[in-house]
Design an enzyme around this catalytic site. Sequence first.
Site, PDB file in Angstrom:
ATOM      1  CB  SER A 104      53.347  38.850 -10.507  1.00  0.00           C
ATOM      2  OG  SER A 104      52.931  37.518 -10.541  1.00  0.00           O
ATOM      3  CG  ASP A 241      51.306  34.802  -7.880  1.00  0.00           C
ATOM      4  OD1 ASP A 241      50.101  34.658  -7.646  1.00  0.00           O
ATOM      5  OD2 ASP A 241      51.743  35.260  -8.959  1.00  0.00           O
ATOM      6  CG  ASP A 243      49.474  38.963  -9.417  1.00  0.00           C
ATOM      7  OD1 ASP A 243      49.954  37.834  -9.193  1.00  0.00           O
ATOM      8  OD2 ASP A 243      49.263  39.387 -10.573  1.00  0.00           O
ATOM      9  CG  ASP A 245      48.763  35.990 -11.760  1.00  0.00           C
ATOM     10  OD1 ASP A 245      49.527  35.477 -10.929  1.00  0.00           O
ATOM     11  OD2 ASP A 245      49.161  36.602 -12.778  1.00  0.00           O
TER      12      ASP A 245
END
Length: 453
Positions: A104, A241, A243, A245
């Site tokens: 992440s 960010d 990843d 999400d």
Amino acid sequence: MSRLFGTDGVRGLANGLLTAELALQLAQAAAVVLGHDRNSNGSRPRAVVARDPRASGEFIAAAVEAGLSSSGIDVYDAGVLPTPAAAYLVADLEADFGVMISASHNPAPDNGIKFFARRGQKLPDEVEDAIEAQMQNEAVRPTGADVGRIQRFSDAEDRYIVHLLSTLPHRLEGLTVVLDCAHGAASGCSPQVFKDAGADVIVIGADPDGLNINDGVGSTHLGPLKEAVLQYGADLGIAHDGDADRCLAVDHEGNEVDGDQIMAILALALKEAGKLNDEVLVATVMSNLGLKIALRDAGISIRETAVGDRYVLETMREGGFNLGGEQSGHVIFSDHATTGDGLLTGLQLAAQVALTGKSLKDLAAVMTKLPQVLINVKGVDRTRVKSSDVLAQAVAAAEAALGETGRVLLRPSGTEPVVRVMVEAADEETAQSMAEHLAQVVRTELALELVNE
């Protein structure tokens, strides 16, 4: 032995905690728990595997895919894609489960492995525990025609983009949008989907080299996005960010628009369209009091949860609510996604700018953020926060002084000897002084109790 799974999968330093051997074992165990135990139609179970562009993701993905296929799972390798894309594709392909390899918003040396169950759902604790337990058992090792096959999921990105476009309430023609992809998983599909939606797109932070993910860009470093929005005279900026999400935004004047403000805008839009289930938004205890006040005035109530998107998701599922999220920018539209989706959130936010003809600054003005001060008090006995009469009295006195113009939250860390003291007030000075006072009470009271133990 401590629990291997944390709040969001298994995460740690790649080649430190998270080795190729561990990735292989995890995959073999997951194959049994998520694949063989849940597949009854006689065909080989199927799994979707995706990753963010970290260099270590290459060897971890190879280990995961080896573990799955050697255990009789057919693997669909989706390559570099956002976490929410992996979750969506599990459901779209009707796969048995999915694996996302990402850390992440963490720096490049870290990595993680996260699993999704059927329909792209996050795993409950008991299923994660079952995977950990299975790691102690002999791996399933089919031979011949029963071994799994690995194939490239060639249209994975296209499927995800088509899905995102299908959710739009209004196209984005006439808008200039700056996208900061954090040199992460959204670097390919986020610019494409915004262009396909009709926006004029300027892209920064979309040149991943395996080592620069989240490095001075993205939702944890909004400075470059603010500069780009002002430089190009854009209508708004969207930051992901690593990843993708989560989503934070910047208005045309370079002002930050956080997750609370985004949720306020989208909750009001859904209510106006008659699509906000039970006229409820789900948010964590860390959301600003200004969000609750703004939505209360609009006839929308808030269901509060503990910090963490898994708790938001649980409450949404239990109550049948369709919008929730966190101040950090994790926003969940359960009508369209099973997890936080930064691309979906950014598109929906931009669509409201286009649909209403209002600037993002004007839309965000529906909510007045109260000054919020957070102090982490370290080296104290976090287990005694609720049992201390002295602390209870200090909090009660602070709450009485604030009245309806603020609030106090003492939250013990789940893993460290830390107590987080958060105070919101009508002005910064009051919030700061009250937070410092309560932090000192925590420091003194809990430290004394530790000494007296």
